[in-house]
Design a protein around this motif. Structure first.
Motif, PDB file in Angstrom:
ATOM      1  N   ALA A 474      85.606 -15.677  17.891  1.00 36.11           N
ATOM      2  CA  ALA A 474      84.872 -14.615  17.199  1.00 36.11           C
ATOM      3  C   ALA A 474      83.555 -15.132  16.651  1.00 36.11           C
ATOM      4  N   GLU A 475      82.538 -14.296  16.751  1.00 34.63           N
ATOM      5  CA  GLU A 475      81.232 -14.570  16.153  1.00 34.63           C
ATOM      6  C   GLU A 475      81.296 -14.188  14.681  1.00 34.63           C
ATOM      7  N   HIS A 476      80.606 -14.934  13.819  1.00 35.85           N
ATOM      8  CA  HIS A 476      80.853 -14.841  12.388  1.00 35.85           C
ATOM      9  C   HIS A 476      79.923 -13.896  11.640  1.00 35.85           C
ATOM     10  N   SER A 477      78.732 -13.620  12.164  1.00 39.16           N
ATOM     11  CA  SER A 477      77.733 -12.939  11.341  1.00 39.16           C
ATOM     12  C   SER A 477      78.104 -11.505  11.012  1.00 39.16           C
ATOM     13  N   TRP A 478      78.791 -10.808  11.916  1.00 36.19           N
ATOM     14  CA  TRP A 478      79.065  -9.378  11.703  1.00 36.19           C
ATOM     15  C   TRP A 478      80.221  -9.127  10.756  1.00 36.19           C
ATOM     16  N   ALA A 479      81.130 -10.076  10.621  1.00 37.79           N
ATOM     17  CA  ALA A 479      82.297  -9.880   9.754  1.00 37.79           C
ATOM     18  C   ALA A 479      82.957 -11.224   9.485  1.00 37.79           C
ATOM     19  N   ASP A 480      83.844 -11.222   8.509  1.00 42.51           N
ATOM     20  CA  ASP A 480      84.577 -12.434   8.153  1.00 42.51           C
ATOM     21  C   ASP A 480      85.952 -12.437   8.814  1.00 42.51           C
ATOM     22  N   ALA A 481      86.599 -13.582   8.763  1.00 41.97           N
ATOM     23  CA  ALA A 481      87.840 -13.786   9.510  1.00 41.97           C
ATOM     24  C   ALA A 481      88.955 -12.786   9.183  1.00 41.97           C
ATOM     25  N   PRO A 482      89.163 -12.355   7.925  1.00 37.71           N
ATOM     26  CA  PRO A 482      90.253 -11.398   7.675  1.00 37.71           C
ATOM     27  C   PRO A 482      90.127 -10.102   8.469  1.00 37.71           C
ATOM     28  N   THR A 483      88.896  -9.651   8.738  1.00 37.15           N
ATOM     29  CA  THR A 483      88.717  -8.429   9.523  1.00 37.15           C
ATOM     30  C   THR A 483      89.179  -8.639  10.957  1.00 37.15           C
ATOM     31  N   VAL A 484      88.797  -9.781  11.544  1.00 41.15           N
ATOM     32  CA  VAL A 484      89.231 -10.093  12.906  1.00 41.15           C
ATOM     33  C   VAL A 484      90.735 -10.353  12.930  1.00 41.15           C
ATOM     34  N   ALA A 485      91.250 -11.015  11.901  1.00 42.85           N
ATOM     35  CA  ALA A 485      92.689 -11.279  11.836  1.00 42.85           C
ATOM     36  C   ALA A 485      93.476  -9.980  11.776  1.00 42.85           C
ATOM     37  N   HIS A 486      92.929  -8.980  11.112  1.00 43.10           N
ATOM     38  CA  HIS A 486      93.586  -7.669  11.031  1.00 43.10           C
ATOM     39  C   HIS A 486      93.733  -7.064  12.431  1.00 43.10           C
ATOM     40  N   LEU A 487      92.660  -7.120  13.212  1.00 42.03           N
ATOM     41  CA  LEU A 487      92.714  -6.635  14.596  1.00 42.03           C
ATOM     42  C   LEU A 487      93.704  -7.449  15.422  1.00 42.03           C
ATOM     43  N   TRP A 488      93.681  -8.762  15.266  1.00 39.22           N
ATOM     44  CA  TRP A 488      94.530  -9.637  16.072  1.00 39.22           C
ATOM     45  C   TRP A 488      96.002  -9.419  15.744  1.00 39.22           C
ATOM     46  N   GLU A 489      96.328  -9.211  14.473  1.00 31.36           N
ATOM     47  CA  GLU A 489      97.712  -8.910  14.100  1.00 31.36           C
ATOM     48  C   GLU A 489      98.189  -7.624  14.763  1.00 31.36           C
ATOM     49  N   TYR A 490      97.336  -6.615  14.727  1.00 30.37           N
ATOM     50  CA  TYR A 490      97.701  -5.341  15.345  1.00 30.37           C
ATOM     51  C   TYR A 490      97.905  -5.520  16.847  1.00 30.37           C
ATOM     52  N   THR A 491      97.038  -6.283  17.483  1.00 27.06           N
ATOM     53  CA  THR A 491      97.135  -6.510  18.924  1.00 27.06           C
ATOM     54  C   THR A 491      98.429  -7.232  19.279  1.00 27.06           C
ATOM     55  N   LEU A 492      98.759  -8.282  18.541  1.00 25.18           N
ATOM     56  CA  LEU A 492      99.964  -9.050  18.839  1.00 25.18           C
ATOM     57  C   LEU A 492     101.230  -8.240  18.567  1.00 25.18           C
ATOM     58  N   ALA A 493     101.202  -7.444  17.486  1.00 23.57           N
ATOM     59  CA  ALA A 493     102.377  -6.631  17.176  1.00 23.57           C
ATOM     60  C   ALA A 493     102.573  -5.544  18.225  1.00 23.57           C
ATOM     61  N   THR A 494     101.480  -4.961  18.698  1.00 21.89           N
ATOM     62  CA  THR A 494     101.572  -3.943  19.749  1.00 21.89           C
ATOM     63  C   THR A 494     102.110  -4.547  21.028  1.00 21.89           C
ATOM     64  N   ASP A 495     101.640  -5.742  21.348  1.00 17.51           N
ATOM     65  CA  ASP A 495     102.121  -6.472  22.526  1.00 17.51           C
ATOM     66  C   ASP A 495     103.631  -6.681  22.435  1.00 17.51           C
TER      67      ASP A 495
END
Length: 787
Positions: A474-495
């Motif tokens: 992930a590129e850092h300037s647009w958002a911080d890690a918790p925002t990306v982690a939120h998406l990644w958790e949803y993706t893994l749980a859906t999987d």
């Protein structure tokens, strides 16, 4: 050529009998469906804007107010308290003395609309006052004040169900701390790192700054805070991220891993894994775009909303290079992703006829890319290295060779894509004969790959390995890690729990065999010299990174919380002990804390190396009495929690000093104090990856489905980067990075020190528990004798 024929809506020929039109009804139908989908999205966006704009009220409440007021007026009363009469006085003459029912209804509707809007503003102001109360965070467990109890009841008993962005206009603005308070906290934070003469000199510099330049800079900053939504975020994004000219890879971008066990890790190839992850990500995007399907993020269950502004640029976003500064570009929507495989780039459409493709269809399309035998064009395979090297050469190359023609069209496809995907030819993961080494190689691969097979400018890139394992960069300037982690958790749980696979190992769903082939992007690279130069810079940087990932399984937050200690404070004090043993001293320590309790908030620094933590470490290492060490540890833990709370509530140190420094640069004045403060190196940079969506995971029955977190490169050349995630109740996963070029650092050695430090502290604190239990056991027989 079937696809090319269908792409033409109509053909015509001129004959002696006239013009003969040959319409393609399928193509016209696709155009019609595309237009319908576009208008549906416009209507949905407009609806969501209205709902968000009137929150905490609802659009239907306007009608209720109008009907209620009309009913009272027909009962010969004036509930507007003269407002309608005032409005009549300012209307044209024909309205002033009319008894027309239609005109009266219009006047009542107008007055009631003004009343309704006033009530919305009043409710929003009350909500902002409620959200500005942060004293609850500083109260001890079990000792909650009456004010906080009333506040909690008020928050629970007010307002309807919100959408993702409903709270945005009601969130308080980040306050500007008093300059004297910030300087006092700064001096306190550096006291354990300085000798007496050094501290005396720094105190003198701080006092001089406050008495002279500081108050002048503070006035400008307060003026900005009154005018801007957030006095920090825009400058932070521009000067810390976008104006940096060094490579994004390792220095800025970070990575995220999948779970320790997931359904996709046993697949024979990556087509199925990508299908599931792509669909999960697209579903997450739809949830964000269609705001009625997603709720805000909260602290304390549903009491404290967090700012959701960072979610807006999650998809269809890229960072474009410039000579002096980069620019973040975001597009409204995108119906495709770009896939990199064996040196080639493909545009993969994930929508057809206005619908999202099924997992089986995405798998089918992905398999087409995997089966494509065409070789890469000259210079195409390593083109991504431009995004991995220094920013100025990439900006110049982009302007010279990618501003027109086929190169521009292909680059636009990458930059406008929802996200970027790499189909890696290697196998990565945590299993095999060397699981510990595999985990380290897995982290390094996600952090930088081959330096040319990732597109580091994209908001995030998903990496799928040959054996089906995955991860993201992930590129850092647009958002911080918790925002990306939120998406990644949803993706893994859906999987894992929703999409899944059929019995024969394929993704679920049917396949439309008429799907067009993924489109191969075409390039014309006239010069490969700059690509090779950027690759050399990136390769040297990647080769220097020493990554070590290890799970700490001796205990987790469950055992720590039984001791009535904050797990984060426990880990941070353990890191101080580990660093002291590793380097023989202390250093300036960075721990990231969010400020998303405020509108457009991002992060603040918790200076975890405190007087209390250093006192505990020295006492433990000097062999002082265990009771004294335990007392000092408790003090250090309480101090760390207080520092974290202050950072979260806008009373931090570093963002305030940073903004004062920016103002001084705009005014063209130099401050020796600010210059020295901002040049201090962070030799220990730490961050916790939060587990946010607990409702998606049954941790008791499926503890292995939580992501193993992610990591980042070291901030200082002679320092460590440490990221950790608390996995369930019994494990903490650590990601440690450093540089091989520094002889004083070693990621594996520091990892071992972290494990030993955590164990030693637990041994110390557990001894106190055992002593208490034994003393209670000895007291019970004595009591029986007395009876």
């Amino acid at each position: 050529m079937a696809e090319a024929h269908q792409a033409v809506a109509f053909q015509f020929t001129i004959t002696p009998e006239g013009i003969d039109l040959q319409l393609s009804y399928q193509a016209l139908n696709q155009i019609y469906l595309s237009g319908v989908r576009s208008w549906k999205k416009r209507v949905s966006r407009m609806r969501n804007r209205v709902i968000k704009g009137v929150y905490p009220a609802s659009p239907s409440s306007w009608l209720f107010v109008v009907i209620a007021i009309l009913a009272t007026m027909y009962m010969r009363s004036d509930p507007s308290m003269g407002l309608i009469t005032k409005i009549q006085q300012h209307l044209p003459l024909r309205y002033t003395n009319t008894h027309n029912t239609e005109d009266t209804t219009a006047l009542v509707s107008l007055s009631n609309t003004l009343l309704w809007l006033s009530l919305i503003l009043a409710l929003r102001f009350c909500l902002k006052l409620l959200l500005s109360y942060h004293q609850w965070m500083f109260e001890q467990h079990g000792r909650v004040s009456n004010v906080t109890k009333v506040w909690v009841v008020s928050r629970f008993s007010t307002f309807r169900k919100p959408l993702l962005y409903s709270y945005q206009t009601s969130l308080p603005h980040l306050p500007v701390p008093a300059i004297r308070d910030t300087l006092s906290r700064y001096l306190q934070s550096v006291r354990p790192l300085l000798t007496d003469p050094e501290f005396k000199r720094m105190t003198k510099l701080a006092n001089h700054f406050e008495a002279n330049l500081g108050n002048r800079l503070q006035r400008y900053l307060r003026l900005k805070a009154l005018w801007a939504t957030n006095y920090v975020s825009d400058w932070w994004e521009e000067y810390i991220y976008l104006r940096s000219r060094c490579p994004l890879m390792v220095n800025s971008n970070y990575y995220g891993m999948v779970t320790s066990f997931s359904l996709n890790c046993s697949l024979e190839n990556c087509a199925k894994s990508f299908a599931i992850l792509s669909l999960s990500s697209r579903r997450a995007k739809l949830r964000i775009k269609n705001l009625s399907n997603i709720s805000p993020l909260f602290l304390l269950c549903t009491v404290i909303p967090l700012c959701a502004a960072q979610c807006e640029r999650m998809f269809n976003t890229t960072r474009t290079p410039g000579v002096e500064t980069d620019v973040l570009q975001h597009w409204q929507d995108s119906e495709f992703v770009v896939v990199y495989h064996k040196g080639r780039y493909f545009r993969l459409w994930v929508y057809r006829a206005g619908r999202l493709l099924s997992p089986r269809e995405i798998e089918h399309q992905m398999q087409r890319i995997l089966d494509d035998p065409s070789p890469p064009k000259p210079g195409e395979d390593k083109l991504g290295a431009l995004t991995a090297g220094d920013r100025i050469p990439w900006a110049q190359m982009r302007k010279q060779y990618f501003s027109s023609g086929i190169n521009k069209r292909s680059l636009d496809a990458i930059e406008r894509a929802a996200f970027f995907v790499t189909l890696d030819e290697e196998e990565q993961g945590m299993r095999g004969e060397d699981p510990a080494g595999n985990l380290d190689r897995y982290a390094k691969s996600l952090l930088h790959g081959k330096c040319y097979d990732r597109w580091f400018d994209k908001s995030f890139s998903i990496v799928i390995y040959k054996n089906g394992k995955s991860g993201l960069n992930a590129e850092h300037s647009w958002a911080d890690a918790p925002t990306v982690a939120h998406l990644w958790e949803y993706t893994l749980a859906t999987d894992a729990f929703q999409l899944g696979y059929t019995e024969d190992g394929h993704c679920k769903g049917e396949v439309d065999r008429s799907l067009p082939q993924p489109q191969r992007l075409v390039w014309d690279i006239p010069s490969e010299a700059q690509v090779c130069s950027s690759l050399a810079v990136a390769q040297a940087l990647a080769d220097d990174v020493d990554c070590h990932v290890f799970p700490f399984r001796d205990f987790g937050k469950g055992r720590i919380k039984k001791l009535r200690i904050s797990p984060d404070a426990y880990i941070q004090i353990g890191l101080q002990l580990a660093y002291y043993r590793d380097r023989g001293g202390f250093c300036l320590t960075y721990e990231a804390s969010m400020t998303r309790l405020f509108r457009e908030g991002r992060t603040e620094t918790v200076r975890s190396c405190s007087n209390e933590s250093t006192a505990f470490v020295k006492a433990l290492e000097d062999g002082e009495a265990e009771e004294q060490c335990r007392r000092l540890f408790r003090l250090a833990s309480e101090r760390h929690q207080n520092l974290y709370r202050m950072a979260m509530t806008g009373a931090g140190i570093d963002r305030h000093l940073f903004c004062l420094y920016v103002v001084s640069k705009y005014l063209g004045v130099e401050s020796p104090f600010l210059k020295e403060v901002l040049s201090e190196p962070w030799r220990l940079s730490t961050s916790q990856t939060p587990v946010q969506q607990m409702e998606l995971f049954d941790l008791k029955n499926h503890p292995d489905f939580i992501s193993l977190g992610g990591g980042f490169g070291p901030v200082a050349d002679d320092g460590y980067g440490v990221s950790y995630i608390i996995v369930g109740e019994d494990m903490i996963n650590f990601h440690v990075s450093s540089k091989y070029s520094c002889s004083d650092t070693d990621s594996h050695r520091f990892g071992a020190q972290i494990s030993k430090a955590l164990q030693d502290i637990m041994t110390l604190l557990s001894a106190d528990t055992k002593t208490s239990l034994s003393s209670k056991g000895a007291a019970q027989p004595q009591a029986k004798k007395l009876l």
